[in-house]
Design a protein around this motif. Structure first.
Motif, PDB file in Angstrom:
ATOM      1  N   VAL A  61       0.863  -1.175   0.000  1.00  0.00           N
ATOM      2  CA  VAL A  61       0.000   0.000   0.000  1.00  0.00           C
ATOM      3  C   VAL A  61       0.905   1.233   0.000  1.00  0.00           C
ATOM      4  N   GLY A  62       0.985   1.932  -1.122  1.00  0.00           N
ATOM      5  CA  GLY A  62       1.907   3.065  -1.227  1.00  0.00           C
ATOM      6  C   GLY A  62       1.286   4.364  -0.737  1.00  0.00           C
ATOM      7  N   ILE A 101       7.881   2.440  -6.980  1.00  0.00           N
ATOM      8  CA  ILE A 101       6.497   1.935  -6.961  1.00  0.00           C
ATOM      9  C   ILE A 101       6.417   0.608  -7.728  1.00  0.00           C
ATOM     10  N   ASN A 102       7.117   0.537  -8.860  1.00  0.00           N
ATOM     11  CA  ASN A 102       7.080  -0.709  -9.646  1.00  0.00           C
ATOM     12  C   ASN A 102       7.837  -1.828  -8.943  1.00  0.00           C
ATOM     13  N   HIS A 103       8.965  -1.472  -8.315  1.00  0.00           N
ATOM     14  CA  HIS A 103       9.770  -2.504  -7.663  1.00  0.00           C
ATOM     15  C   HIS A 103       9.042  -3.076  -6.448  1.00  0.00           C
ATOM     16  N   LEU A 109      -2.332   3.342  -4.291  1.00  0.00           N
ATOM     17  CA  LEU A 109      -1.529   4.510  -3.895  1.00  0.00           C
ATOM     18  C   LEU A 109      -2.421   5.545  -3.228  1.00  0.00           C
ATOM     19  N   PHE A 110      -2.019   6.010  -2.068  1.00  0.00           N
ATOM     20  CA  PHE A 110      -2.699   7.114  -1.383  1.00  0.00           C
ATOM     21  C   PHE A 110      -1.864   8.368  -1.609  1.00  0.00           C
ATOM     22  N   LEU A 126       3.356   3.295 -14.271  1.00  0.00           N
ATOM     23  CA  LEU A 126       3.189   2.456 -13.072  1.00  0.00           C
ATOM     24  C   LEU A 126       2.498   1.160 -13.468  1.00  0.00           C
ATOM     25  N   THR A 127       3.189   0.048 -13.298  1.00  0.00           N
ATOM     26  CA  THR A 127       2.699  -1.197 -13.887  1.00  0.00           C
ATOM     27  C   THR A 127       1.822  -2.034 -12.950  1.00  0.00           C
ATOM     28  N   THR A 128       1.821  -1.726 -11.650  1.00  0.00           N
ATOM     29  CA  THR A 128       1.096  -2.618 -10.733  1.00  0.00           C
ATOM     30  C   THR A 128      -0.060  -1.947  -9.998  1.00  0.00           C
TER      31      THR A 128
END
Ligand code: AMP
Length: 538
Positions: A61-62, A101-103, A109-110, A126-128
């Motif tokens: 959870v970013g 973010i990808n790693h 994302l908040f 952003l892939t995920t």
């Protein structure tokens, strides 16, 4: 009893025993006042909303956010449901943020409202990420192409205030993660387990460390995206302290006003913040008598800063040391009972060092010939071990360079005196810390060396009153090159490639750069040469 330690249980404790205690939180538009009962219910609503959105055990959870109550709620909601809180440093370059973010494979994302333009710019890379949530006080969502976008408060109003914290948490499972800059290559991820965060919170409560307690009013100035604001929001919630969150883009004035208005007792941040606050205190007329502790770390606290706080404003100032990999508290500088007899100057000198190891951790200082003597003279690299020290970088082969035989190699070169007090004297990692943020000297060197006229370049840190360290580039030009290459030429060449605050403060031209027998730049010697250029001997 074998009871697993869990981050969710910290907030559950506060809900039960400190329901009336307050969180005062500045967001873009509003000063919010909520209590732990409300924060608990809102956190439960958030967990149920994330559950609806498909967030499961182990998902990342970013967050891209400042210090405020919503960020605090995610601090507990993500680990509280078994997912992983991933705080992202908003000051990094867009390329690094995409990588991180990808790693980490963030699923949701908040994002704070003022950071939305950054995400607008990068979201197609952003892939995920499957859902974006904007944390805004406004009723409508902002105009944006980011999809699918949700409103934080709308998600909460649809959520279940009685949603349960996960009860099947394994204390060794990840609760949080944070990326730290590297000498070369992309940032490296550090994972915090539930166990590490809970034990670190205990450590923050010890009388001889930060002594955080129910009676404190804590204002974390260090960002929540820097090693969880040094873990203070976890400990303060658990112990029922009042918390004051200074919000987005705060100024020294706001900090001084909040200290006075909310009777802040403890606050934490990097030296640059305290230098700014000092200037504000000098100009204004603030009552700071409530403060019992200013915690300062992240870079060395200058002696003059400690003296100014204590002698001029009677504010106790504590120098602490740690790193992203150490959750972060590792050492803190406090005088032992028998050191109170030292002269005033000696006491200040002692306290300007990084201090002694926090109980629960182990340390070793290793020089060229093995472990060094504790004589305050011999230098070696500081190695750490303990329940809140990371044991690897997340999915990263660079782990092999830093985590060896069960010890974390900090990259900090220290001396230790007879008391066990460490003093950081140098750094093996080739990074410059400016205002609490890292600059990679190697990246700037490589960029400069890509210029046709440059033969070689070496970037070193010089001390700076405001930012602690600033980069200076030392450049050797190819022989016979035209002499129209100036400082400005190099800076213009660099400026499209780096954030502005990364650009060297000066470009110095050299005939050659000192090197070791194996051809490595001798940065320590070069630093001396740079110093001599700025203050030539008579
Ligand atoms: P970070 O991972 O960004 O928290 O940075 C950790 C690094 O900051 C350490 O390895 C040190 O190089 C430096 N650092 C942290 N605290 C101090 C301090 N009190 N004095 C000197 N350097 C520090």
């Amino acid at each position: 009893m074998q009871v697993p330690l869990s981050v969710g249980s910290l907030l559950e404790h506060a809900e039960k025993f400190f329901p009336k205690k307050e969180i005062i939180s500045q967001t873009h538009d509003i000063l919010h006042r909520l209590n732990y009962k409300e924060i608990g219910q809102r956190t439960r609503r958030l967990m149920s909303a994330m559950d609806e959105l498909g967030i499961r055990n182990g998902d990342r959870v970013g967050t891209l956010a400042w210090n405020h109550h919503r960020h605090l709620e995610i601090y507990f909601a993500a680990p509280g449901m078994g997912s992983v809180l991933h705080t992202i440093n908003i000051r990094l370059s867009p390329e690094d943020i995409i990588y991180i973010i990808n790693h980490a494979e963030d699923k949701i994302l908040f994002i704070d409202e003022d950071i939305l333009p950054l995400i607008e710019h990068i979201h197609t890379h952003l892939t995920t990420v499957e859902a974006f949530v904007v944390m805004t006080d406004k009723a409508e969502l902002p105009e944006t192409t980011i999809q699918p976008l949700y409103s934080y408060e709308e998600l909460l109003s649809a959520g279940d205030p009685a949603y349960e914290f996960a009860k099947d948490i394994d204390e060794n499972q990840p609760a949080g993660m944070c990326y730290t800059s590297a000498t070369t290559g992309k940032p490296k991820g550090v994972v915090y387990t539930h166990r590490a965060i809970v034990l670190h919170s205990f450590a923050l409560g010890l009388a001889d460390t930060a002594a955080i307690s129910e009676s404190d009013v804590s204002m974390p100035v260090v960002p929540q995206f820097h090693v969880n604001a040094w873990g203070t929001p976890f400990a303060c919630t658990w112990f029922g302290s009042t918390q004051v969150m200074p919000g987005p883009r705060f100024t020294p004035k706001r900090l001084a006003e909040f200290i006075e208005k909310f009777n802040v007792t403890i606050t934490a941040g990097v030296p640059t913040i305290w230098l700014g606050l000092l200037r504000e205190l000098d100009q204004g007329n603030y009552d700071t008598s409530s403060l019992r502790a200013v915690l300062c770390g992240g870079s060395a606290a200058p002696l003059g800063l400690i003296k100014a706080f204590e002698e001029k404003y009677n504010i106790p100032f504590y120098h602490a040391y740690g790193a992203t990999e150490t959750t972060p508290l590792a050492t803190i500088s406090r005088l032992k009972s028998y050191q109170q007899d030292l002269s005033k100057e000696e006491r200040f000198q002692e306290r300007s060092r990084q201090g002694i190891l926090v109980p629960g951790l182990q340390m070793k200082v290793v020089g060229e010939k093995g472990e060094v003597e504790w004589n305050g003279k011999e230098m070696g690299e500081l190695l750490l071990k303990g329940p809140w020290i990371a044991d690897e970088y997340y999915r990263d082969t660079r782990s092999n360079d830093a985590f060896i035989d069960g010890w974390f190699h900090t990259g900090d070169v220290v001396t230790v005196d007879e008391e066990g007090t460490i003093k950081i004297v140098d750094r093996t990692k080739d990074l410059i810390k400016s205002g609490g943020e890292w600059i990679s000297s190697v990246e700037i060197e490589n960029a400069i060396m890509a210029h046709d006229a440059v033969f070689e370049a070496c970037v070193v840190a010089i001390p700076d009153d405001k930012w602690q360290e600033r980069p200076i580039a030392c450049v050797v030009l190819h022989e016979g090159i035209d002499t129209t290459i100036t400082k400005e030429t190099i800076l213009e060449f660099l400026s499209p490639q780096f954030p502005k605050w990364w650009l060297p403060d000066d470009i110095l031209f050299f005939e050659d750069i000192p090197k070791s027998s194996v051809g490595k730049f001798l940065k320590r010697e070069l630093r001396e040469q740079v110093k001599a250029r700025y203050s030539p001997q008579e």
